[in-house]
Scaffold this active site. Structure first.
Site, PDB file in Angstrom:
ATOM      1  N   ILE A  95       0.832  -1.205   0.000  1.00 53.53           N
ATOM      2  CA  ILE A  95       0.000   0.000   0.000  1.00 53.53           C
ATOM      3  C   ILE A  95       0.870   1.260   0.000  1.00 53.53           C
ATOM      4  CG2 ILE A  95      -1.662   1.313   1.399  1.00 53.53           C
ATOM      5  CD1 ILE A  95      -2.793  -1.457   2.319  1.00 53.53           C
ATOM      6  N   TYR A 137      -2.374  -7.074  16.575  1.00 51.94           N
ATOM      7  CA  TYR A 137      -2.467  -6.159  15.427  1.00 51.94           C
ATOM      8  C   TYR A 137      -3.760  -5.351  15.468  1.00 51.94           C
ATOM      9  CZ  TYR A 137      -3.154  -4.660  10.592  1.00 51.94           C
ATOM     10  OH  TYR A 137      -3.386  -3.910   9.466  1.00 51.94           O
ATOM     11  N   LYS A 176      -4.398  -1.237  15.808  1.00 54.39           N
ATOM     12  CA  LYS A 176      -5.072  -0.404  14.798  1.00 54.39           C
ATOM     13  C   LYS A 176      -6.251   0.364  15.404  1.00 54.39           C
ATOM     14  CE  LYS A 176      -2.330  -1.159  11.365  1.00 54.39           C
ATOM     15  NZ  LYS A 176      -1.635  -0.087  10.649  1.00 54.39           N
ATOM     16  N   LYS A 206      -4.495  -6.806  -1.590  1.00 60.84           N
ATOM     17  CA  LYS A 206      -3.527  -7.752  -2.174  1.00 60.84           C
ATOM     18  C   LYS A 206      -2.103  -7.254  -1.972  1.00 60.84           C
ATOM     19  CE  LYS A 206      -6.643  -8.795  -5.995  1.00 60.84           C
ATOM     20  NZ  LYS A 206      -6.720  -8.607  -7.465  1.00 60.84           N
TER      21      LYS A 206
HETATM   22  N1  NAI Z   1      -2.856  -5.434   3.318  1.00 66.22           N
HETATM   23  C1  NAI Z   1      -3.995  -5.250   3.943  1.00 66.22           C
HETATM   24  O1  NAI Z   1      -4.957  -5.969   3.659  1.00 66.22           O
HETATM   25  C2  NAI Z   1      -4.154  -4.169   4.956  1.00 66.22           C
HETATM   26  C3  NAI Z   1      -3.113  -3.360   5.377  1.00 66.22           C
HETATM   27  N2  NAI Z   1      -3.359  -2.362   6.287  1.00 66.22           N
HETATM   28  C4  NAI Z   1      -2.305  -1.478   6.755  1.00 66.22           C
HETATM   29  O2  NAI Z   1      -1.741  -0.787   5.654  1.00 66.22           O
HETATM   30  C5  NAI Z   1      -0.355  -0.548   5.913  1.00 66.22           C
HETATM   31  C6  NAI Z   1       0.463  -1.097   4.781  1.00 66.22           C
HETATM   32  O3  NAI Z   1       0.241  -2.498   4.713  1.00 66.22           O
HETATM   33  P1  NAI Z   1       0.738  -3.446   3.527  1.00 66.22           P
HETATM   34  O4  NAI Z   1       1.208  -2.637   2.395  1.00 66.22           O
HETATM   35  O5  NAI Z   1      -0.303  -4.450   3.353  1.00 66.22           O
HETATM   36  O6  NAI Z   1       1.970  -4.143   4.285  1.00 66.22           O
HETATM   37  P2  NAI Z   1       3.336  -4.746   3.722  1.00 66.22           P
HETATM   38  O7  NAI Z   1       3.866  -5.645   4.782  1.00 66.22           O
HETATM   39  O8  NAI Z   1       3.126  -5.307   2.378  1.00 66.22           O
HETATM   40  O9  NAI Z   1       4.253  -3.444   3.626  1.00 66.22           O
HETATM   41  C7  NAI Z   1       4.573  -2.739   4.801  1.00 66.22           C
HETATM   42  C8  NAI Z   1       5.819  -1.939   4.600  1.00 66.22           C
HETATM   43  O10 NAI Z   1       6.167  -1.346   5.869  1.00 66.22           O
HETATM   44  C9  NAI Z   1       7.553  -1.550   6.100  1.00 66.22           C
HETATM   45  N3  NAI Z   1       7.854  -1.576   7.520  1.00 66.22           N
HETATM   46  C10 NAI Z   1       7.481  -2.513   8.429  1.00 66.22           C
HETATM   47  N4  NAI Z   1       8.024  -2.246   9.614  1.00 66.22           N
HETATM   48  C11 NAI Z   1       8.750  -1.115   9.472  1.00 66.22           C
HETATM   49  C12 NAI Z   1       9.544  -0.349  10.348  1.00 66.22           C
HETATM   50  N5  NAI Z   1       9.735  -0.704  11.618  1.00 66.22           N
HETATM   51  N6  NAI Z   1      10.146   0.760   9.875  1.00 66.22           N
HETATM   52  C13 NAI Z   1       9.994   1.117   8.580  1.00 66.22           C
HETATM   53  N7  NAI Z   1       9.268   0.432   7.694  1.00 66.22           N
HETATM   54  C14 NAI Z   1       8.650  -0.681   8.139  1.00 66.22           C
HETATM   55  C15 NAI Z   1       7.857  -2.894   5.438  1.00 66.22           C
HETATM   56  O11 NAI Z   1       9.230  -3.048   5.185  1.00 66.22           O
HETATM   57  C16 NAI Z   1       7.010  -2.776   4.171  1.00 66.22           C
HETATM   58  O12 NAI Z   1       7.704  -2.073   3.165  1.00 66.22           O
HETATM   59  C17 NAI Z   1      -0.040  -1.196   7.258  1.00 66.22           C
HETATM   60  O13 NAI Z   1      -0.070  -0.234   8.274  1.00 66.22           O
HETATM   61  C18 NAI Z   1      -1.155  -2.197   7.416  1.00 66.22           C
HETATM   62  O14 NAI Z   1      -1.390  -2.480   8.757  1.00 66.22           O
HETATM   63  C19 NAI Z   1      -4.594  -2.148   6.809  1.00 66.22           C
HETATM   64  C20 NAI Z   1      -5.653  -2.911   6.422  1.00 66.22           C
HETATM   65  C21 NAI Z   1      -5.513  -4.001   5.487  1.00 66.22           C
HETATM   66  C1  BUO Z   2      -4.231  -6.911   7.752  1.00 65.58           C
HETATM   67  C2  BUO Z   2      -5.460  -6.200   8.007  1.00 65.58           C
HETATM   68  O1  BUO Z   2      -5.414  -5.030   8.303  1.00 65.58           O
HETATM   69  C3  BUO Z   2      -6.709  -6.817   7.926  1.00 65.58           C
HETATM   70  C4  BUO Z   2      -6.861  -8.258   7.841  1.00 65.58           C
HETATM   71  O2  BUO Z   2      -7.691  -6.115   7.931  1.00 65.58           O
END
Ligand code: NAI
Ligand code: BUO
EC number: 1.1.1.304
Length: 257
Positions: free
Chosen positions: A15, A153, A157, A187
Site C-alpha cells: 500500500i 495487530y 489499529k 492484495k
Molecule cells: N494489506 C492489507 O490488507 C491491509 C493493510 N493495512 C495497513 O496498511 C499498511 C500497509 O500495509 P501493507 O502494504 O499491506 O503491508 P506490507 O507488509 O506489504 O508493507 C509494509 C511496509 O512497511 C515496512 N515496515 C514494516 N516495519 C517497518 C519499520 N519498523 N520501519 C519502517 N518500515 C517498516 C515494510 O518493510 C514494508 O515495506 C499497514 O499499516 C497495514 O497495517 C490495513 C488494512 C488491510
Molecule cells: C491486515 C489487516 O489489516 C486486515 C486483515 O484487515
C-alpha cells in the site's frame, strides 16, 4: 510554484508503494521511507521513470530518533514537508493464547510507536517551516471491528484511530488535519502472509485463510493497493481540507456506520 512534499513510511512495497506512486502522479515531491534502501531505490526509479520526483530515506519507524532524522533529511532535501503518511505496519498472526510480551513490544513499537513518532516529527517540521500540514495514519478495518487471530495487530489499529482523534483535536488550532484510512483486505505481502498463517494454523489452504477475512466484503472482491492510494490522495489533497479526526474506510463494504 514549487511542489508540495509528502513523506510515506513503509513505501518499499504494498500500500505504501502505491500511495507514493499516486501522490507523485498528483504532483507531490515524494519521500519514501523504509528500513532498507534496496526496494526504496526501485520505487524512486519507477516514480522518476514516470516523470515524478522521489527521494529515499531509511529508518525504523519504531525508533524515534531515526524517524526525526529521516524527517530532517527530507526537509533538508526538498526544503519543505506538507503531508506525512504514517503507513508502515506489521501484522503477525497472534491467536489469543499465543500472545507474548515480545509480540506486544514488536507490534506496538512499530504500529503505535511508529505512528506517534511520525506525527511528532512531522509536527516539529511543520512548526519549524511555519505552516500547517496534513497527517494521515494507516489503521484498518481490523481497527474498526475486532478480527479473530489478530489480537495484537487489531488492537494496535484501534489505537491508531484513537491517536488520530486525539491529535486532530490538539493540532486543529494550527490548521493541521489528522485523518486515518482503514483498508479492507488488500492484495499485498502482508495480507497474503496472514492468509497463509491462518490457513496453516487451521490445517487448511491459503485461500481458505483469505476467505475467513474476505467472505463479508460487500463488493465481493479483494482490494488493489491503488484503491487505497486513491483515498489517501483525497486525504492528502485540498478537497479534504475541512475533514479532521476521521477514519476513511476503504474496504469494499466490510463495515457500515
Ligand atoms: N494489506 C492489507 O490488507 C491491509 C493493510 N493495512 C495497513 O496498511 C499498511 C500497509 O500495509 P501493507 O502494504 O499491506 O503491508 P506490507 O507488509 O506489504 O508493507 C509494509 C511496509 O512497511 C515496512 N515496515 C514494516 N516495519 C517497518 C519499520 N519498523 N520501519 C519502517 N518500515 C517498516 C515494510 O518493510 C514494508 O515495506 C499497514 O499499516 C497495514 O497495517 C490495513 C488494512 C488491510
Ligand atoms: C491486515 C489487516 O489489516 C486486515 C486483515 O484487515
Amino acid at each position: 510554484m514549487s511542489k508540495k512534499v509528502a513523506l510515506v513510511t513503509g513505501a518499499g512495497q504494498g500500500i505504501g508503494k502505491a500511495i507514493a506512486e499516486r501522490l507523485a502522479k498528483d504532483g507531490f515531491a515524494v519521500a519514501v521511507l523504509a528500513r532498507h534502501a534496496d526496494k526504496l531505490n526501485e520505487v524512486v526509479a519507477e516514480i522518476e521513470a514516470n516523470g515524478g520526483e522521489a527521494f529515499a530515506v531509511t529508518a525504523d519507524v519504531a525508533k524515534r530518533d531515526e524517524v526525526f532524522a529521516a524527517v530532517d533529511q527530507v526537509v533538508d532535501h526538498y526544503g519543505d514537508l506538507n503531508v506525512m503518511v504514517n503507513n508502515a505496519g506489521v501484522a503477525p498472526t497472534t491467536p489469543i493464547d499465543t500472545v507474548t510480551p515480545d509480540d506486544l513490544d514488536y507490534v506496538y513499537g512499530i504500529n503505535v510507536g511508529g505512528t506517534i513518532w511520525g506525527i511528532q516529527a512531522a509536527h516539529a517540521a511543520f512548526k519549524k517551516l511555519g505552516h500547517p500540514g496534513k497527517i494521515i495514519n494507516a489503521t484498518s478495518q481490523a481497527g474498526v471491528v475486532g478480527n479473530p487471530n489478530l489480537t495484537v495487530y487489531s488492537s494496535s489499529k484501534f489505537a491508531i484511530r484513537g491517536i488520530t482523534q486525539v491529535v486532530a483535536r490538539e493540532l486543529a488550532e494550527e490548521g493541521t488535519t489528522v485523518n486515518a484510512f482503514a483498508p479492507g483486505i488488500v492484495k499485498t505481502p502482508m495480507m497474503y502472509d496472514i492468509a497463509h498463517q491462518v490457513g496453516k494454523n487451521a490445517g487448511k489452504s491459503d485461500e481458505w485463510g483469505m476467505q475467513t477475512f474476505a467472505k463479508d466484503i460487500a463488493l465481493g472482491r479483494l482490494s488493489e493497493p491503488e484503491e487505497v492510494a486513491s483515498a489517501v490522495a483525497f486525504l492528502a489533497g485540498p478537497d479534504s481540507d475541512y475533514i479532521t479526526g476521521q477514519t476513511l474506510e476503504v474496504d469494499g463494504g466490510m463495515q457500515f456506520h
